[in-house]
Design an enzyme around this catalytic site. Structure first.
Site, PDB file in Angstrom:
ATOM      1  N   CYS A   1      -2.054  33.226   9.983  1.00 41.21           N
ATOM      2  CA  CYS A   1      -1.863  33.808  11.304  1.00 41.21           C
ATOM      3  C   CYS A   1      -1.614  32.744  12.354  1.00 41.21           C
ATOM      4  O   CYS A   1      -2.471  32.469  13.203  1.00 41.21           O
ATOM      5  CB  CYS A   1      -3.072  34.668  11.665  1.00 41.21           C
ATOM      6  SG  CYS A   1      -3.145  36.083  10.597  1.00 41.21           S
ATOM      7  N   GLU A   2      -0.501  32.107  12.276  1.00 38.28           N
ATOM      8  CA  GLU A   2      -0.048  31.085  13.225  1.00 38.28           C
ATOM      9  C   GLU A   2       1.472  31.159  13.252  1.00 38.28           C
ATOM     10  O   GLU A   2       2.098  31.183  12.180  1.00 38.28           O
ATOM     11  CB  GLU A   2      -0.416  29.669  12.731  1.00 38.28           C
ATOM     12  CG  GLU A   2      -1.875  29.351  12.656  1.00 38.28           C
ATOM     13  CD  GLU A   2      -2.519  29.055  13.998  1.00 38.28           C
ATOM     14  OE1 GLU A   2      -1.796  28.721  14.953  1.00 38.28           O
ATOM     15  OE2 GLU A   2      -3.743  29.195  14.084  1.00 38.28           O
TER      16      GLU A   2
ATOM     17  N   ARG B   1       2.739  19.785   6.268  1.00 38.18           N
ATOM     18  CA  ARG B   1       3.700  18.827   6.834  1.00 38.18           C
ATOM     19  C   ARG B   1       4.767  19.488   7.735  1.00 38.18           C
ATOM     20  O   ARG B   1       5.031  18.983   8.818  1.00 38.18           O
ATOM     21  CB  ARG B   1       4.369  17.993   5.733  1.00 38.18           C
ATOM     22  CG  ARG B   1       3.385  17.112   4.963  1.00 38.18           C
ATOM     23  CD  ARG B   1       4.098  16.139   4.045  1.00 38.18           C
ATOM     24  NE  ARG B   1       4.830  15.150   4.789  1.00 38.18           N
ATOM     25  CZ  ARG B   1       6.132  15.147   4.962  1.00 38.18           C
ATOM     26  NH1 ARG B   1       6.882  16.069   4.414  1.00 38.18           N
ATOM     27  NH2 ARG B   1       6.697  14.215   5.680  1.00 38.18           N
TER      28      ARG B   1
ATOM     29  N   GLU C   1       0.831  -1.214   0.000  1.00 37.25           N
ATOM     30  CA  GLU C   1       0.000   0.000   0.000  1.00 37.25           C
ATOM     31  C   GLU C   1       0.859   1.255   0.000  1.00 37.25           C
ATOM     32  O   GLU C   1       0.791   2.061   0.923  1.00 37.25           O
ATOM     33  CB  GLU C   1      -0.898   0.007   1.244  1.00 37.25           C
ATOM     34  CG  GLU C   1      -1.834  -1.164   1.346  1.00 37.25           C
ATOM     35  CD  GLU C   1      -2.533  -1.237   2.704  1.00 37.25           C
ATOM     36  OE1 GLU C   1      -2.239  -0.398   3.589  1.00 37.25           O
ATOM     37  OE2 GLU C   1      -3.353  -2.137   2.880  1.00 37.25           O
ATOM     38  N   PRO C   2       1.694   1.456  -1.008  1.00 35.26           N
ATOM     39  CA  PRO C   2       2.550   2.643  -0.996  1.00 35.26           C
ATOM     40  C   PRO C   2       1.774   3.908  -1.333  1.00 35.26           C
ATOM     41  O   PRO C   2       0.888   3.895  -2.190  1.00 35.26           O
ATOM     42  CB  PRO C   2       3.563   2.341  -2.109  1.00 35.26           C
ATOM     43  CG  PRO C   2       2.794   1.493  -3.060  1.00 35.26           C
ATOM     44  CD  PRO C   2       1.832   0.678  -2.240  1.00 35.26           C
ATOM     45  N   GLY C   3       2.085   4.968  -0.639  1.00 38.18           N
ATOM     46  CA  GLY C   3       1.514   6.270  -0.971  1.00 38.18           C
ATOM     47  C   GLY C   3       2.651   7.199  -1.316  1.00 38.18           C
ATOM     48  O   GLY C   3       2.940   7.493  -2.474  1.00 38.18           O
ATOM     49  N   ARG C   4       3.359   7.618  -0.259  1.00 37.65           N
ATOM     50  CA  ARG C   4       4.444   8.589  -0.396  1.00 37.65           C
ATOM     51  C   ARG C   4       5.476   8.174  -1.445  1.00 37.65           C
ATOM     52  O   ARG C   4       5.942   8.997  -2.227  1.00 37.65           O
ATOM     53  CB  ARG C   4       5.136   8.735   0.962  1.00 37.65           C
ATOM     54  CG  ARG C   4       6.133   9.862   1.056  1.00 37.65           C
ATOM     55  CD  ARG C   4       6.909   9.751   2.374  1.00 37.65           C
ATOM     56  NE  ARG C   4       6.048   9.520   3.501  1.00 37.65           N
ATOM     57  CZ  ARG C   4       5.506  10.483   4.244  1.00 37.65           C
ATOM     58  NH1 ARG C   4       5.773  11.737   3.980  1.00 37.65           N
ATOM     59  NH2 ARG C   4       4.723  10.186   5.270  1.00 37.65           N
TER      60      ARG C   4
ATOM     61  N   TYR D   1       0.789  13.935   0.642  1.00 39.78           N
ATOM     62  CA  TYR D   1       0.295  14.587   1.850  1.00 39.78           C
ATOM     63  C   TYR D   1       0.487  16.105   1.756  1.00 39.78           C
ATOM     64  O   TYR D   1       0.754  16.767   2.761  1.00 39.78           O
ATOM     65  CB  TYR D   1       0.969  13.986   3.111  1.00 39.78           C
ATOM     66  CG  TYR D   1       0.838  12.489   3.144  1.00 39.78           C
ATOM     67  CD1 TYR D   1      -0.395  11.894   3.407  1.00 39.78           C
ATOM     68  CD2 TYR D   1       1.912  11.651   2.842  1.00 39.78           C
ATOM     69  CE1 TYR D   1      -0.547  10.515   3.389  1.00 39.78           C
ATOM     70  CE2 TYR D   1       1.771  10.273   2.815  1.00 39.78           C
ATOM     71  CZ  TYR D   1       0.535   9.712   3.093  1.00 39.78           C
ATOM     72  OH  TYR D   1       0.390   8.348   3.068  1.00 39.78           O
TER      73      TYR D   1
HETATM   74  C1  LIG Z   1      -3.088   1.610   6.294  1.00 39.07           C
HETATM   75  C2  LIG Z   1      -2.171   2.466   5.517  1.00 39.07           C
HETATM   76  N1  LIG Z   1      -1.670   2.003   4.369  1.00 39.07           N
HETATM   77  C3  LIG Z   1      -0.824   2.744   3.611  1.00 39.07           C
HETATM   78  C4  LIG Z   1      -0.447   4.005   4.000  1.00 39.07           C
HETATM   79  C5  LIG Z   1       0.480   4.771   3.110  1.00 39.07           C
HETATM   80  O1  LIG Z   1       1.658   5.082   3.746  1.00 39.07           O
HETATM   81  P1  LIG Z   1       2.866   5.708   2.927  1.00 39.07           P
HETATM   82  O2  LIG Z   1       2.371   6.911   2.241  1.00 39.07           O
HETATM   83  O3  LIG Z   1       3.876   6.009   3.968  1.00 39.07           O
HETATM   84  O4  LIG Z   1       3.337   4.658   1.978  1.00 39.07           O
HETATM   85  C6  LIG Z   1      -0.942   4.547   5.190  1.00 39.07           C
HETATM   86  C7  LIG Z   1      -0.525   5.888   5.630  1.00 39.07           C
HETATM   87  O5  LIG Z   1      -0.071   6.098   6.710  1.00 39.07           O
HETATM   88  C8  LIG Z   1      -1.837   3.754   5.975  1.00 39.07           C
HETATM   89  O6  LIG Z   1      -2.337   4.218   7.121  1.00 39.07           O
END
Ligand SMILES: Cc1ncc(COP(=O)(O)O)c(C=O)c1O
Length: 429
Positions: free
Chosen positions: A357-358, A327, A288-291, A386
């Site tokens: 304003c922070e 971030r 499940e890659p995002g970043r 993100y």
């Molecule tokens: C359950 C789950 N899967 C995948 C991700 C994606 O993480 P990343 O973007 O670090 O790969 C997240 C994000 O924290 C998550 O909570």
């Protein structure tokens, strides 16, 4: 390999100069490189080809429909955490049988939606949620809900306390010791179809050791449960970190050197530490890659509004704020900041701050940068993950436009928000 680099001193996204885009579309402006996303997806699948994984892109990292459609065309699956994200995936034609539905607090409506759309599985994070899913499925004649349990393996990992998810101090998953009993209970429920098992230990993890430790801890459990309950897949989650320092492309070697300088794992180190264990399982493997897929595929271009000197500090005030990219304020995250035009000689030490304003609206503290003047543009690098997806309208600030670059083509994939749209639906009292 990402595709932001200097040509003749100016910063480019693939074949398009960022200053040209800023002239045309204004700032702040998110710019994405589609080639980078394609490269990263292929490289990840490539190093793991021995287990032929199903990559489920984690939509929360960047949910723009243009990004989702690039990944859908590549055959990616998706990891969603809300009904809204699921609807986005469907909108771009993402395959529902490649979609996993995660999240600690799924509502009844969201469970119904997931069942109706036919997701691959719900990733379940508590026993009460399991009962809720079974009860929603029970209302639909002959329906069984596909599920996998999210195991909390109690392993320390992740670049910051707010992005660590795999320990018992976090709200995520079901404790390792309770998992076998919960699977037994789930298996006895005719409304549930047990399909897999999942873990996710955190985000921005740049070392192989925590992944190896978690998978090693999970394997005996996974083998036992696969035999007992006929599980088809093991999902090892996301979390592969990226290098935020020295994030400009400077050829294959340059990129490798920056990984080394940051003492970060390479993708092949990640793969070599996991593949032997995963291959022996002979189950479908999900990631499940995002970043990793989108982080270095995006920058936030912003313009210098003013400069000031307080006697203790030098400030550079830009037109992007923490509402556009949270971030640094939220995680104390580092983002490299680069002039969009040819850098002036010399250096200044400055805090780059936004207009919100922070006091926390700061992109960097006392950073040594090439001297900047009013009207200059800078790019905040590695803002593809993100970034926009966590943005808000705080201070009634319209969110930036988003542009996708493919070669020499640039397409606006979300226009800048209009101020009047920000109070749409509100009523005067
Ligand atoms: C359950 C789950 N899967 C995948 C991700 C994606 O993480 P990343 O973007 O670090 O790969 C997240 C994000 O924290 C998550 O909570």
């Amino acid at each position: 390999m990402h595709r932001f680099q200097r040509k003749g001193g100016r910063l480019y996204a693939e074949g398009v100069a960022l200053d040209r885009l800023a002239d045309r579309l204004g700032t702040p402006l998110y710019v994405y490189s589609s080639g980078t996303i394609v490269d990263h997806y292929r490289r990840l699948r490539g190093v793991l080809r021995a287990v032929d994984p199903l990559v489920c892109y984690s939509v929360k990292a960047n949910s723009n429909l243009a990004i989702l459609s690039i990944l859908a065309r590549l055959g990616s699956g998706f990891d969603v955490v809300s009904g809204g994200e699921l609807e986005r995936v469907r909108k771009v034609g993402g395959k529902m049988e490649r979609c996993v539905f995660a999240g600690v607090g799924k509502t009844q409506d969201e469970i119904e939606l997931g069942l109706r759309f036919g997701v691959k599985a719900f990733h379940v994070e508590s026993e009460e949620e399991l009962d809720q899913i079974a009860s929603v499925a029970g209302r639909k004649k002959g329906r069984r809900a596909p599920i996998a349990l999210r195991v909390n393996p109690d392993v320390q990992a992740g670049g910051h306390a707010k992005i660590t998810t795999g320990t018992y101090a976090n709200k995520f998953g079901i404790p390792f010791e309770q998992i076998a009993a919960v699977y037994r209970r789930a298996d006895a429920n005719p409304r549930l179809h047990l399909r897999g098992i999942q873990m996710h230990i955190g985000s921005q993890i740049t070392q192989a050791a925590p992944f190896r430790a978690a998978v090693r801890k999970m394997i005996p459990l996974v083998e036992r449960l696969r035999g007992r309950h006929g599980l088809e897949y093991f999902d090892v989650g996301g979390g592969v970190g990226i290098v935020y320092e020295d994030a400009l492309a400077s050829g294959r070697d340059g990129w490798w050197k920056s990984l080394r300088a940051a003492k970060a794992m390479t993708l092949s180190e990640y793969a070599t530490s996991l593949v032997p264990m995963l291959r022996d399982l002979k189950m479908q493997i999900l990631l499940e890659p995002g970043r990793f897929l989108v982080g270095n595929a995006g920058v936030l271009v912003t313009e210098v509004l003013y400069r000031k000197e307080t006697g203790r500090k030098h400030f550079t005030i830009v037109d992007a704020g923490m509402n556009d990219l949270v971030r640094p304020a939220l995680y104390e995250a580092y983002h490299q900041i680069e002039p969009v035009g040819k850098p002036r000689p010399g250096a200044i030490s400055t805090d780059v701050v936004g207009p919100v304003c922070e006091s926390g609206d700061v992109f960097c503290h006392d950073r040594s940068l090439a001297p900047l003047e009013k009207g200059d543009r800078v790019a905040i690098l590695s803002a593809g993950a993100y970034g926009f997806s966590m943005s808000s309208n705080y201070n009634t600030r319209p969110r930036p436009a988003e542009v996708l670059v493919t070669g020499t083509r640039a397409k606006v994939v979300r226009p800048r928000e209009k101020v009047a749209a920000l109070w749409h639906g509100e009523k005067r009292s």
